[in-house]
Design a protein around this motif. Structure first.
Motif, PDB file in Angstrom:
ATOM      1  N   ASN A  14       2.033   3.191  -4.662  1.00 33.32           N
ATOM      2  CA  ASN A  14       3.208   4.346  -3.885  1.00 33.32           C
ATOM      3  C   ASN A  14       2.424   5.428  -3.473  1.00 33.32           C
ATOM      4  O   ASN A  14       1.491   6.028  -4.210  1.00 33.32           O
ATOM      5  CB  ASN A  14       3.925   4.497  -5.038  1.00 33.32           C
ATOM      6  N   ASN A  15       2.626   5.847  -2.242  1.00 31.08           N
ATOM      7  CA  ASN A  15       1.948   7.086  -1.688  1.00 31.08           C
ATOM      8  C   ASN A  15       0.426   7.368  -1.907  1.00 31.08           C
ATOM      9  O   ASN A  15      -0.012   8.381  -2.095  1.00 31.08           O
ATOM     10  CB  ASN A  15       2.657   8.140  -2.078  1.00 31.08           C
ATOM     11  N   LEU A  16      -0.225   6.239  -1.568  1.00 35.06           N
ATOM     12  CA  LEU A  16      -1.777   6.229  -1.449  1.00 35.06           C
ATOM     13  C   LEU A  16      -2.295   6.185  -0.150  1.00 35.06           C
ATOM     14  O   LEU A  16      -1.931   5.624   0.734  1.00 35.06           O
ATOM     15  CB  LEU A  16      -2.476   4.971  -2.087  1.00 35.06           C
ATOM     16  N   ASN A  17      -3.023   7.687   0.274  1.00 35.74           N
ATOM     17  CA  ASN A  17      -3.593   7.564   1.422  1.00 35.74           C
ATOM     18  C   ASN A  17      -2.887   7.111   2.570  1.00 35.74           C
ATOM     19  O   ASN A  17      -1.484   8.258   2.728  1.00 35.74           O
ATOM     20  CB  ASN A  17      -4.820   6.608   1.668  1.00 35.74           C
ATOM     21  N   SER A  18      -2.980   6.524   3.241  1.00 38.72           N
ATOM     22  CA  SER A  18      -2.217   6.515   4.828  1.00 38.72           C
ATOM     23  C   SER A  18      -0.990   5.637   4.494  1.00 38.72           C
ATOM     24  O   SER A  18      -0.198   5.558   5.592  1.00 38.72           O
ATOM     25  CB  SER A  18      -2.779   5.712   5.919  1.00 38.72           C
ATOM     26  N   LEU A  19      -0.873   5.018   3.357  1.00 40.07           N
ATOM     27  CA  LEU A  19       0.425   3.969   2.929  1.00 40.07           C
ATOM     28  C   LEU A  19       1.571   4.914   2.263  1.00 40.07           C
ATOM     29  O   LEU A  19       1.306   4.838   0.934  1.00 40.07           O
ATOM     30  CB  LEU A  19      -0.084   2.881   2.122  1.00 40.07           C
ATOM     31  N   LYS A  20       2.311   5.614   2.876  1.00 43.88           N
ATOM     32  CA  LYS A  20       3.240   6.291   2.301  1.00 43.88           C
ATOM     33  C   LYS A  20       4.252   5.472   1.878  1.00 43.88           C
ATOM     34  O   LYS A  20       4.812   4.481   2.490  1.00 43.88           O
ATOM     35  CB  LYS A  20       3.837   7.367   3.193  1.00 43.88           C
ATOM     36  N   GLY A  21       5.070   5.847   0.664  1.00 47.33           N
ATOM     37  CA  GLY A  21       6.138   4.995   0.183  1.00 47.33           C
ATOM     38  C   GLY A  21       5.556   3.757  -0.706  1.00 47.33           C
ATOM     39  O   GLY A  21       4.437   3.870  -1.074  1.00 47.33           O
ATOM     40  N   GLN A  22       6.343   2.865  -1.078  1.00 48.87           N
ATOM     41  CA  GLN A  22       6.162   1.873  -2.209  1.00 48.87           C
ATOM     42  C   GLN A  22       5.681   0.742  -1.470  1.00 48.87           C
ATOM     43  O   GLN A  22       6.488   0.337  -0.212  1.00 48.87           O
ATOM     44  CB  GLN A  22       7.343   1.658  -2.971  1.00 48.87           C
ATOM     45  N   HIS A  23       4.683   0.016  -1.594  1.00 55.20           N
ATOM     46  CA  HIS A  23       4.465  -1.321  -1.172  1.00 55.20           C
ATOM     47  C   HIS A  23       4.014  -2.164  -2.152  1.00 55.20           C
ATOM     48  O   HIS A  23       3.345  -1.833  -3.170  1.00 55.20           O
ATOM     49  CB  HIS A  23       3.069  -0.820  -0.211  1.00 55.20           C
ATOM     50  N   LYS A  24       4.218  -3.526  -1.831  1.00 53.17           N
ATOM     51  CA  LYS A  24       3.947  -4.443  -2.775  1.00 53.17           C
ATOM     52  C   LYS A  24       3.544  -5.824  -1.957  1.00 53.17           C
ATOM     53  O   LYS A  24       3.649  -6.104  -1.055  1.00 53.17           O
ATOM     54  CB  LYS A  24       5.285  -5.041  -3.597  1.00 53.17           C
ATOM     55  N   ILE A  25       2.071  -6.466  -2.554  1.00 54.38           N
ATOM     56  CA  ILE A  25       1.457  -7.495  -2.177  1.00 54.38           C
ATOM     57  C   ILE A  25       1.623  -8.372  -3.185  1.00 54.38           C
ATOM     58  O   ILE A  25       0.764  -8.216  -4.195  1.00 54.38           O
ATOM     59  CB  ILE A  25       0.072  -7.258  -1.525  1.00 54.38           C
ATOM     60  N   ASP A  26       2.447  -9.567  -3.142  1.00 54.65           N
ATOM     61  CA  ASP A  26       2.359 -10.592  -4.204  1.00 54.65           C
ATOM     62  C   ASP A  26       1.593 -11.707  -3.843  1.00 54.65           C
ATOM     63  O   ASP A  26       1.959 -12.507  -2.891  1.00 54.65           O
ATOM     64  CB  ASP A  26       3.766 -11.075  -4.597  1.00 54.65           C
ATOM     65  N   LEU A  27       0.448 -11.860  -4.373  1.00 51.31           N
ATOM     66  CA  LEU A  27      -0.499 -12.926  -4.117  1.00 51.31           C
ATOM     67  C   LEU A  27       0.006 -14.287  -4.542  1.00 51.31           C
ATOM     68  O   LEU A  27      -0.747 -15.294  -4.343  1.00 51.31           O
ATOM     69  CB  LEU A  27      -2.006 -12.632  -4.498  1.00 51.31           C
ATOM     70  N   THR A  28       0.993 -14.335  -5.290  1.00 48.95           N
ATOM     71  CA  THR A  28       1.575 -15.803  -5.812  1.00 48.95           C
ATOM     72  C   THR A  28       2.586 -15.996  -4.925  1.00 48.95           C
ATOM     73  O   THR A  28       2.858 -17.237  -5.252  1.00 48.95           O
ATOM     74  CB  THR A  28       2.076 -15.241  -7.415  1.00 48.95           C
ATOM     75  N   ASP A  29       3.012 -15.209  -3.939  1.00 49.83           N
ATOM     76  CA  ASP A  29       4.027 -15.750  -2.980  1.00 49.83           C
ATOM     77  C   ASP A  29       3.277 -16.545  -1.743  1.00 49.83           C
ATOM     78  O   ASP A  29       2.160 -16.204  -1.579  1.00 49.83           O
ATOM     79  CB  ASP A  29       4.731 -14.618  -2.436  1.00 49.83           C
TER      80      ASP A  29
END
Length: 180
Positions: free
Chosen positions: A9-24
């Motif tokens: 959430n809000n890290l560097n250039s990635l504003k907002g919430q992001h999720k990467i599920d490597l099990t999908d």
């Protein structure tokens, strides 16, 4: 260790919430995949999220300077990683915010937490979390970077180095100098 999910959430250039599920799918069955994109797209930020959540530090900065980690004009940021080791599944969390969670508030100290697979807290203090993560994974921060991530600057140095310098750098990065 196997990384299962990355949340940020809000890290560097990635504003907002992001999720990467490597099990999908399609990542779950990919075996090997690449993180690609144009400059500034957030590729390194994904790696920052992993090291922040696990170790409270980011490889691209000498110091985990939250002035640089937090997306501009935001009052909070966080990184979470779900990971699996022989002893089970865990979630490591790193959080930082400004006073009142306002973009112009004074920076507050970082928080780190470690949870088990049922969401029960295992560690709630920075040092305790750091010790537990190192015990679970079996690697400290420097060893984790050497064995799982090659920082961009180190890779560029490696490619442009003379053959004997490449050997020295590779030994340094992998910690195999004792075998030469």
């Amino acid at each position: 260790m196997r990384i299962l999910c990355i949340r940020l959430n809000n890290l560097n250039s990635l504003k907002g919430q992001h999720k990467i599920d490597l099990t999908d799918e399609p990542l779950a069955s990919a075996g090997l995949f690449a993180i690609t994109g144009p400059t500034g797209a957030g590729k390194t930020t994904l790696l920052d999220a992993v090291t922040l959540a696990l170790y409270g530090r980011a490889a691209r900065y000498d110091d985990p300077n939250p002035e640089h980690m937090m997306t501009r004009h935001c009052g909070e940021c966080s990184a979470e990683v779900d990971f699996e080791v022989k002893s089970g599944v865990f979630r490591a969390v790193w959080e930082r915010h400004r006073a009142g969670r306002r973009a112009d508030g004074n920076l507050q100290k970082a928080n780190r937490h470690l949870y088990d697979s049922s969401g029960q807290p295992i560690a709630q203090q920075i040092r305790e979390t750091e010790q537990m993560v190192e015990e679970l994974i079996g690697l400290n921060y420097d060893d984790f970077l050497r064995s799982t991530m090659l920082a961009q600057g180190d890779f560029a140095r490696f490619l442009s180095a003379k053959p004997n310098e490449r050997a020295e750098l590779l030994e340094s990065l992998t910690g195999t100098a004792i075998y030469s």
